[in-house]
Design a protein around this motif. Structure first.
Motif, PDB file in Angstrom:
ATOM      1  N   ARG A   1      46.841  44.463 -73.158  1.00  0.00           N
ATOM      2  CA  ARG A   1      45.494  44.289 -73.699  1.00  0.00           C
ATOM      3  C   ARG A   1      44.665  45.508 -73.331  1.00  0.00           C
TER       4      ARG A   1
ATOM      5  N   ALA B   1      43.413  49.621 -86.223  1.00  0.00           N
ATOM      6  CA  ALA B   1      42.679  48.352 -86.300  1.00  0.00           C
ATOM      7  C   ALA B   1      41.191  48.653 -86.332  1.00  0.00           C
TER       8      ALA B   1
ATOM      9  N   THR C   1      37.884  42.100 -89.700  1.00  0.00           N
ATOM     10  CA  THR C   1      38.936  42.977 -89.185  1.00  0.00           C
ATOM     11  C   THR C   1      39.881  43.453 -90.272  1.00  0.00           C
TER      12      THR C   1
ATOM     13  N   TYR D   1      43.833  45.895 -90.459  1.00  0.00           N
ATOM     14  CA  TYR D   1      44.887  46.470 -89.645  1.00  0.00           C
ATOM     15  C   TYR D   1      45.812  47.356 -90.463  1.00  0.00           C
TER      16      TYR D   1
ATOM     17  N   LYS E   1      50.099  44.821 -88.190  1.00  0.00           N
ATOM     18  CA  LYS E   1      49.564  43.547 -88.670  1.00  0.00           C
ATOM     19  C   LYS E   1      50.434  42.397 -88.183  1.00  0.00           C
TER      20      LYS E   1
ATOM     21  N   THR F   1      45.696  42.389 -82.319  1.00  0.00           N
ATOM     22  CA  THR F   1      44.437  41.731 -82.655  1.00  0.00           C
ATOM     23  C   THR F   1      43.280  42.496 -82.041  1.00  0.00           C
TER      24      THR F   1
ATOM     25  N   SER G   1      39.213  42.721 -81.258  1.00  0.00           N
ATOM     26  CA  SER G   1      38.055  41.852 -81.080  1.00  0.00           C
ATOM     27  C   SER G   1      36.958  42.642 -80.369  1.00  0.00           C
TER      28      SER G   1
ATOM     29  N   GLN H   1      44.430  43.417 -78.361  1.00  0.00           N
ATOM     30  CA  GLN H   1      45.557  42.657 -77.829  1.00  0.00           C
ATOM     31  C   GLN H   1      46.802  43.077 -78.596  1.00  0.00           C
TER      32      GLN H   1
END
Length: 113
Positions: A18, A48, A56, A58, A63, A67, A69, A80
């Motif tokens: 992360r 991203a 969002t 990607y 993809k 992720t 955020s 992530q």
């Protein structure tokens, strides 16, 4: 404006990391943010993107595995990364989208096979 990326490391194929990117200003004021990565073979590519409203998008190759955020209250953007592959090995950076700020040192991600 300073954007400090961190959280990289060495993981095995299939592992997770992360990444975090802390902005020195109010993140909401930077609007759309993105994570990018650089390799000698491909150069720098956007992988991203997240808008101020949380929409969002990607790169196809990440993809379903990555992720993005953001936490505007903490001026932080996250990435992530799950099911990492050797081809994800790169130096990762965050910046606005389009990239208007200095890149900074980034954070190295190495995925071993």
């Amino acid at each position: 404006v300073q954007l400090q990326a961190s959280g990289g490391g060495v993981v095995q194929t299939g592992g997770s990391l992360r990444l975090s990117c802390v902005a020195s200003v109010n993140l909401f004021s930077l609007d759309t943010m993105g994570w990018y990565r650089h390799t000698p073979a491909k150069g720098r590519e956007a992988i991203a993107v997240i808008s101020a409203a949380g929409r969002t998008s990607y790169l196809d190759s990440v993809k379903g595995r990555f992720t993005i955020s953001r936490d505007n209250a903490k001026n932080t953007v996250f990435l992530q990364m799950n099911n990492l592959k050797p081809e994800d090995t790169a130096t990762y950076y965050c910046n606005q989208q389009p990239p208007l700020r200095d890149w900074g040192p980034g954070t190295q991600v190495t995925v071993s096979s």
